[in-house]
Each structure stands twice: as C-alpha cells, then as structure tokens.
Design a protein around this motif. Structure first.
Motif, short mmCIF file in Angstrom:
data_model
loop_
_atom_site.label_atom_id
_atom_site.label_comp_id
_atom_site.label_asym_id
_atom_site.label_seq_id
_atom_site.Cartn_x
_atom_site.Cartn_y
_atom_site.Cartn_z
N ALA A 68 0.65 -0.93 -0.25
CA ALA A 68 -0.05 -0.08 0.11
C ALA A 68 1.00 1.31 0.41
O ALA A 68 -0.08 2.06 -0.09
CB ALA A 68 -0.73 -0.16 1.55
N GLY A 69 2.29 1.26 0.08
CA GLY A 69 2.72 2.78 0.15
C GLY A 69 3.21 3.26 1.70
O GLY A 69 2.71 2.61 2.45
N ALA A 104 -2.51 8.25 -0.93
CA ALA A 104 -2.77 6.68 -0.49
C ALA A 104 -3.81 6.55 -0.91
O ALA A 104 -5.29 7.26 -1.14
CB ALA A 104 -2.69 6.94 1.29
N ASP A 105 -4.43 5.27 -0.28
CA ASP A 105 -5.46 4.65 -0.10
C ASP A 105 -6.32 4.34 0.43
O ASP A 105 -6.13 5.01 1.90
CB ASP A 105 -5.49 3.05 0.13
CG ASP A 105 -4.63 1.94 -1.23
OD1 ASP A 105 -4.25 2.84 -2.86
OD2 ASP A 105 -4.46 0.76 -0.76
N GLY A 106 -7.33 5.53 0.21
CA GLY A 106 -8.33 6.21 1.21
C GLY A 106 -8.47 7.27 1.66
O GLY A 106 -8.69 7.60 2.65
N ARG A 114 5.82 3.89 -3.53
CA ARG A 114 5.10 2.46 -3.60
C ARG A 114 5.93 2.14 -4.67
O ARG A 114 6.47 2.73 -5.63
CB ARG A 114 3.88 2.51 -4.08
CG ARG A 114 2.76 2.23 -3.63
CD ARG A 114 1.66 1.70 -4.48
NE ARG A 114 0.39 1.74 -3.15
CZ ARG A 114 -0.52 2.79 -3.78
NH1 ARG A 114 -0.11 3.62 -4.52
NH2 ARG A 114 -1.69 2.83 -2.68
N LEU A 115 6.83 0.64 -4.53
CA LEU A 115 7.36 0.02 -5.59
C LEU A 115 6.37 0.51 -7.59
O LEU A 115 5.08 -0.55 -6.62
CB LEU A 115 8.11 -1.20 -5.26
CG LEU A 115 8.98 -1.28 -4.35
CD1 LEU A 115 9.22 -2.66 -4.29
CD2 LEU A 115 10.51 -0.67 -5.11
N THR A 116 6.96 0.59 -8.40
CA THR A 116 6.34 -0.02 -9.76
C THR A 116 6.43 -1.50 -9.99
O THR A 116 7.61 -2.33 -8.87
CB THR A 116 6.87 0.54 -10.70
OG1 THR A 116 8.50 0.59 -10.92
CG2 THR A 116 7.07 2.46 -9.88
N ALA A 117 5.58 -1.83 -11.14
CA ALA A 117 5.73 -3.26 -11.55
C ALA A 117 7.86 -3.46 -11.41
O ALA A 117 7.60 -4.49 -10.89
CB ALA A 117 5.01 -3.48 -12.20
#
Lengths: 169, 169
Positions: A68-69, A104-106, A114-117
C-alpha cells in the motif's frame, strides 16, 4: 572509504591480551569486523551487479513489504541498514522508474511511495541475488555450525536487548 | 536517526520463511541487528558518560596504538569503525587538549597527530569503560557460550574473507 577496509583488522585492538581474557570485548570486535566485511562485500556486489547502493536496496526492501506504500516520514523511520537522505533516494529511484509517488488508498491528501511493477521485479532479483551472496560467503561454514551460531547469537542479542539504557537517548 | 532503531527488527525480513530455510541469510540479519544494537548502545554511553562520539573514540584508539603519532592521511585509512571527516575530528580533539599536532620524529617537515598526556588518560578511562559495557551487555551469556560464539564466528569470518570479490572495487 568503506568500513574496516585497508590492511587493519579491528581485532588488533585485543592483540597482546592473554588468551581467554576480555572475551566479551573479543566477541564484539569479531562480530563488528565480520559484519563490516560482509556489509562491504554486499555493497560491492550490489554496485557491480545492479548499479545499486545499499541505502537504495534498503529503501526498496521496506517498500516491498508494504504494497500500500509508505509515507516518506515512515519510510525514513524504517530504514534499518543505513541512514541517508530519504528524499534524495526516492527522487533517484523514481527517476529510474522503480518507485512512484501516489495518493494513499483512502486518503487523497496523503502522498506515499510505492514500488512500481518494474521496481518489484528488480527488488525480487536483488533479494534473490543477496541471499545467494550470503550462501557464497558462508560456503565454508557447515550447516550445523550456521545453525549453532544462529542460536548462540540469539542468546547474545537477547542479553544485549535486556541491558540497553533506553530513555537516556 | 541511529541504525536499527525504532520498532522494526531487521530479522522481520525472514519472517514467514519456514524454520530451517535461508539459514545464512538469517545468520547475517541476526549478526547485523545485534551489531547495530551494541553499536547504538556504545554510542549512547560514550555520549552520556564522556561526551564523546564514536568517531572521536575510534580516532583516539588509533592514536593510542601509535605513540609516535600518525599523519592525517594514515589516520584516515585506519579509522575502522566509522568514516568521518578526520580533519574536523582532529581539530575538535585538539581544541579539547586531547591530541596535538607535532613534527614527526626524524622528519620535521611531516606533521603527525599524537595523543597528549590528557588524551592518553582520557582514552584509557574510555577503553576501560567500553570493556565494562560489553561485559554488561553480555551479562546473560555464559562464559562457555561466549567462547563458543567467538570460535564459531572465527569460522564465519574466515569463510567470508575467503569469498570476497577483491579487485572489482
């Protein structure tokens, strides 16, 4: 210059002390010098094989555990292996496409890293290599001895943890 | 922020890994986290009891072993525990009367740093205290276990030393 480099070995400090004396000090110097040797080698291989520094690896390890970072402040607190300028590290890894800054989520007002793919793939490759480097470096230590040392260091660590002068910081 | 501080333990990295797996990685993380704990505590006590930093202590330890003094360049190479700005450290310790800059024996053109008498006394007190701190921190580890860990870490250190990728630096 890296730690414990050059021709000098930390354990020289107890040279000349009679065998069996100052055992705790000897153990500490041996732990420190061994840790420095391994840490140096890990830095060297990260750089040679991945063009990565230890703080960058450390930062990515923290983010890898948090899909989620993390906010930069929290990320800074969690950096375990190394200190370092988290903002600078994040800028660099972001420009390499390994991490991103997102809401952030929410909570859209909060920014997290956050990590990227690509970052997740790169970290997985580094973590796998890192595990192999440790196996390489400890190749001459029998599995039985690895297990015994792990157990004994557990006792050492618990003793240290029980004798910290917390609060005086 | 100091290393390995806060609530996070490095060994969390192998949390969830089945028992008995990744033993070399576990051993490394345990060594590193234990070393960080001790190093933090030594820094804390040096500061609280002697108003001294670890780089200052380290620099004085080097000079204590060299009564004839050391050039700054050589001193910089020998700093084992910590990096740091040797010139700044020397300036500070000189202004505290703990070290002096003098001409080298036999070569007046060369300047070396040496401990003063006050510096030697101060270092002796710190070294004695430092040894006691290690005994304190390892108080719960039986002497037999200290000896065994010292011996086992000797094997670990030799293995690491035999598997360094020197020259790629």
């Amino acid at each position: 210059m890296d730690q414990d480099s050059g021709n000098v070995d930390l354990e020289i400090i107890v040279k000349g002390t009679p065998e069996g004396h100052k055992q705790e000090l000897r153990l500490w110097l041996r732990m420190l010098s061994t840790t420095n040797l391994i840490s140096q080698e890990v830095r060297r291989r990260l750089r040679a094989q991945f063009g990565m520094t230890l703080p960058q690896f450390d930062l990515m390890a923290q983010l890898d555990r948090e899909p989620a970072g993390l906010r930069l402040g929290e990320l800074s607190k969690r950096m375990m292996v190394t200190n370092g300028n988290v903002t600078g590290l994040v800028d660099r890894l972001e420009s390499d496409g390994l991490i991103s800054r997102e809401s952030a989520d929410g909570d859209r007002r909060v920014t997290v890293a956050r990590l990227t793919a690509k970052g997740r793939d790169t970290f997985a490759a580094m973590a796998h290599a890192h595990e192999g480097w440790l196996s390489d470096m400890l190749a001459d230590v029998e599995p039985r001895l690895v297990a015994a040392t792990l157990r004994d260091l557990g006792v050492v660590k618990a003793s240290v943890a029980a004798h910290l002068t917390a609060g005086e910081d």
